[in-house]
Design a protein around this motif. Structure first.
Motif, PDB file in Angstrom:
ATOM      1  N   LEU A   1      95.201  21.637 -55.395  1.00 15.48           N
ATOM      2  CA  LEU A   1      93.612  21.195 -55.705  1.00 15.48           C
ATOM      3  C   LEU A   1      93.246  19.610 -55.443  1.00 15.48           C
ATOM      4  N   PRO A   2      94.283  18.901 -55.981  1.00 15.57           N
ATOM      5  CA  PRO A   2      93.899  17.411 -55.422  1.00 15.57           C
ATOM      6  C   PRO A   2      93.852  17.120 -54.192  1.00 15.57           C
TER       7      PRO A   2
ATOM      8  N   PRO B   1     106.107  19.932 -61.909  1.00 18.44           N
ATOM      9  CA  PRO B   1     105.948  20.669 -63.384  1.00 18.44           C
ATOM     10  C   PRO B   1     106.870  21.858 -63.531  1.00 18.44           C
ATOM     11  N   VAL B   2     107.173  21.650 -64.915  1.00 18.30           N
ATOM     12  CA  VAL B   2     108.062  23.021 -65.290  1.00 18.30           C
ATOM     13  C   VAL B   2     107.088  23.645 -66.567  1.00 18.30           C
ATOM     14  N   PHE B   3     106.104  23.026 -67.038  1.00 17.26           N
ATOM     15  CA  PHE B   3     105.295  23.619 -67.881  1.00 17.26           C
ATOM     16  C   PHE B   3     104.198  24.313 -67.272  1.00 17.26           C
ATOM     17  N   ALA B   4     103.524  25.179 -67.899  1.00 17.27           N
ATOM     18  CA  ALA B   4     102.485  25.870 -67.443  1.00 17.27           C
ATOM     19  C   ALA B   4     101.261  24.905 -67.445  1.00 17.27           C
ATOM     20  N   MET B   5     100.834  24.210 -68.598  1.00 16.04           N
ATOM     21  CA  MET B   5      99.707  23.036 -68.692  1.00 16.04           C
ATOM     22  C   MET B   5     100.364  21.965 -69.337  1.00 16.04           C
TER      23      MET B   5
ATOM     24  N   PHE C   1     101.274  22.862 -64.409  1.00 16.44           N
ATOM     25  CA  PHE C   1     101.126  23.616 -63.228  1.00 16.44           C
ATOM     26  C   PHE C   1      99.532  23.337 -62.930  1.00 16.44           C
ATOM     27  N   LYS C   2      98.733  23.702 -64.034  1.00 18.97           N
ATOM     28  CA  LYS C   2      97.437  23.588 -63.932  1.00 18.97           C
ATOM     29  C   LYS C   2      96.882  22.406 -63.630  1.00 18.97           C
ATOM     30  N   GLU C   3      97.431  21.350 -64.374  1.00 17.64           N
ATOM     31  CA  GLU C   3      96.731  20.062 -63.940  1.00 17.64           C
ATOM     32  C   GLU C   3      97.275  19.465 -62.696  1.00 17.64           C
ATOM     33  N   ARG C   4      98.429  19.864 -62.206  1.00 20.94           N
ATOM     34  CA  ARG C   4      98.791  19.523 -60.922  1.00 20.94           C
ATOM     35  C   ARG C   4      97.987  20.121 -59.753  1.00 20.94           C
ATOM     36  N   GLY C   5      97.088  20.897 -60.207  1.00 22.39           N
ATOM     37  CA  GLY C   5      96.337  21.545 -59.183  1.00 22.39           C
ATOM     38  C   GLY C   5      96.584  22.885 -58.602  1.00 22.39           C
ATOM     39  N   PHE C   6      97.274  23.793 -59.553  1.00 22.39           N
ATOM     40  CA  PHE C   6      97.575  25.085 -59.135  1.00 22.39           C
ATOM     41  C   PHE C   6      96.757  26.033 -59.597  1.00 22.39           C
ATOM     42  N   LEU C   7      96.199  27.181 -58.827  1.00 22.28           N
ATOM     43  CA  LEU C   7      95.683  28.115 -59.451  1.00 22.28           C
ATOM     44  C   LEU C   7      96.322  29.169 -60.134  1.00 22.28           C
TER      45      LEU C   7
ATOM     46  N   PHE D   1      84.152  24.022 -59.139  1.00 20.95           N
ATOM     47  CA  PHE D   1      84.088  23.087 -60.415  1.00 20.95           C
ATOM     48  C   PHE D   1      85.269  22.335 -60.466  1.00 20.95           C
ATOM     49  N   GLN D   2      86.191  22.674 -60.404  1.00 25.58           N
ATOM     50  CA  GLN D   2      87.442  21.806 -60.550  1.00 25.58           C
ATOM     51  C   GLN D   2      87.674  20.779 -59.391  1.00 25.58           C
ATOM     52  N   VAL D   3      87.338  21.275 -58.485  1.00 24.98           N
ATOM     53  CA  VAL D   3      87.311  20.069 -57.117  1.00 24.98           C
ATOM     54  C   VAL D   3      86.108  19.157 -57.507  1.00 24.98           C
ATOM     55  N   SER D   4      84.994  19.706 -57.910  1.00 24.33           N
ATOM     56  CA  SER D   4      83.906  18.583 -58.086  1.00 24.33           C
ATOM     57  C   SER D   4      84.206  17.689 -59.343  1.00 24.33           C
TER      58      SER D   4
END
Length: 504
Positions: free
Chosen positions: A393-394, A270-274, A288-294, A360-363
RNA sequence: GGAGCGUUGGUCAAGGGGUUAAGACACCUCCCUUUCACGGAGGAAUCACGGGUUCGAUUCCCGUACGCUCUACCA
């Protein structure tokens, strides 16, 4: 001299928020908060042709996710509103007119077509002190002609009149003194034909009006800095000018050059934040968020791209960054982005953070795979057990799913080659032993399992892997008996039975 | 083409006139682990090149090379 520290991030809402953009925000934010100052977000939407619906809201969502909340912005309000330049449009013209009055700027009537033609005709054509005398502007036209054109409402722009041969210099906070010769800089447009200011005028006027004390931006702005310095000198006095710092660029990992969205697509990161969905073509770019970064890891990683504390510490919380940040420890050279290192930061933060902050993200991720987690307590136990094995996260999906659901595929092929009658009998016996077991703790299970193995003249080593595969489905996961403990007696027995019938 | 900025291991980088030139990521080896990780130990740099200044330069100065950014009525 004890002016209140006020910094600003001034994005133009034209698309996804790039890594470099977030880092610029971060450095602004850290600098300001370190000094107890204010962080302002001003939307630079002076180019109406590039307006992208949703982009502004998206930027604020990204900032929120990163924990970089502005003190003032179009969304948060503030004493210097409006914070959207399009809404400040009427403000700018008077400053441009003032410059003309003082002899620092002039009207130019050349049309876009004429300029295009000129550029085709003359290689590297610049509208500057060397060429302006051959163009249609208030310097070459008579006063009467100029006034007539203006009165007729003829389209025109206002350009800065760069002085001849002046050394324009200023102290950059991370580069030291930087200087430019004014005769090499072109006559930038200040006010466009649609009466909107260009960046050059707007940034100076708004930084002044909003009492910005320090102005940080990417290094790509350095060549136009002399224009801004001159404008400050002409309009508001050089002593009121904010202190500048031009941040090093974030470069693509392979080769050289600024990191772009394209590089992410090409290299798979990813290059974008979200996540950003381009409204024009519906094209989705992962963030990055959706890719599983905190967010903690994302911010930490970005902070270390160009800055360091001068110590060996690499893992910083936002509060630590705020406490330790200073502009003079920012590196001058650009940094190549390293996705592997970015993932390492995330792994560190997964290990460091309390699992309940991301459970919650994991669930949610598990739910997407059809695994509904009802037992929150068990989820937390599982996450604690497997988090050392996850960098994104994934990864938890693979590492945690089998705790909640019988594995869909079992790697029987990994057991089969060394499988024999003896082992078949052993596991049949193990089932009976487990069923009768009063205690269901990992340590007890391990002890009795090994005892049984010894009684059958079998080496535990030959049995552990089959057991793992029966419970997990593959060669991965935490300690086998910890798994057995967590999934419970009934499930343990049933999984062994299932595989046993397949093998036998 | 012009201007500006930059250049320490593959990457992020500390350091800064005299050092064995930190540390991290990645990679390789080993240990730990009867899975995979985590963790631990070890492994790589004549500090872009050439001139100066100096007793001494990776560090200061000047060139060169290379790279990047900018060179729009975009930011």
């Amino acid at each position: 001299m004890s002016k209140k520290v006020r910094v600003r991030f001034a994005p133009s809402p034209t698309g996804g928020l790039h890594l470099g953009g977030v880092r610029t925000v971060l450095f602004n934010y850290l600098f300001a908060k370190n000094l107890g100052g204010d962080f302002i977000v001003r939307i630079e939407d002076t180019d109406q042709t590039r307006f992208v619906p949703g982009a502004e809201e998206y930027i604020f969502n990204c900032l929120q996710w990163c924990g970089l909340e502005p003190d003032e912005s179009p969304l948060h309000g503030g004493p210097y509103a409006p914070y959207r330049q399009s809404e400040r449009k009427p403000l700018y013209r008077q400053y441009a007119e003032q410059l003309i009055k003082d002899g620092y700027a002039y009207y130019a009537f050349d049309t876009a077509e004429e300029l295009d033609a000129k550029r085709k005709e003359v290689a590297n054509f610049q509208y500057s002190q060397h060429t302006r005398s051959g163009m249609r502007n208030s310097l070459t036209l008579s006063e009467a002609e100029t006034q007539q054109l203006l009165a007729d409402g003829v389209q025109h722009v206002i350009r800065i009149k760069m002085p001849a041969d002046v050394e324009v210099k200023f102290a950059d906070m991370i580069r030291g003194e930087v200087s430019f010769n004014s005769s090499l800089v072109d006559d930038k447009v200040l006010l466009k034909a649609d009466a909107m200011p260009t960046y050059h005028l707007a940034v100076v006027v708004d930084d002044y009006l909003m009492k910005i004390s320090h102005a940080f931006r990417g290094e790509e702005w350095l060549p136009s800095a002399p224009v801004h310095v001159l404008l400050w000198q002409y309009l508001f006095g050089i002593d009121n000018m904010p202190q500048w710092a031009h941040l090093p660029l974030i470069l693509k990992p392979d080769g050289n050059g600024k990191l772009s969205k394209r590089d992410g697509d090409r290299l798979g990161f990813p290059v974008f934040a979200m996540d950003w969905k381009d409204p024009k073509n519906e094209e989705m770019t992962t963030g990055f968020k959706e890719r599983g970064f905190l967010p903690e890891a994302f911010v930490n990683m970005l902070a270390m791209l160009g800055w360091n504390a001068g110590t060996e510490q690499e893992i910083f919380s936002m509060d630590e960054l705020i406490a330790k940040f200073s502009m003079d420890r920012v590196h001058k050279g650009g940094a190549k982005f390293d996705y592997e290192k970015a993932k390492w930061y995330n792994g560190e933060w997964i290990k460091k953070l309390d699992v309940s902050s991301f459970r919650f993200q994991v669930s949610g991720l598990l739910a997407e795979k059809g695994i509904v987690v009802a037992d929150d307590e068990k989820l937390i136990k599982v996450l604690n057990l497997v988090k050392d094995r996850c960098t994104l996260l994934p990864d938890f999906v693979q590492q945690a799913a089998f705790f909640f659901k019988q594995p869909e595929t079992v790697d029987i092929a990994a057991i089969q080659p060394k499988w024999d009658e003896k082992k078949q009998l052993f596991f049949a016996e193990a089932i009976r032993m487990f069923e009768q077991s009063a205690l269901w703790q990992a340590a007890d299970l391990e002890a009795s399992f090994k005892e049984l193995a010894a009684a059958n003249q079998l080496k535990p080593g030959e049995l552990m892997l089959p057991l793992r595969i029966m419970l997990v489905g593959g060669k991965f996961g935490p300690g086998v008996f910890e798994i057995a403990e967590l999934i419970g007696k009934a499930e343990t027995v049933s999984r062994i039975k299932a595989v046993l019938t397949e093998l036998g």
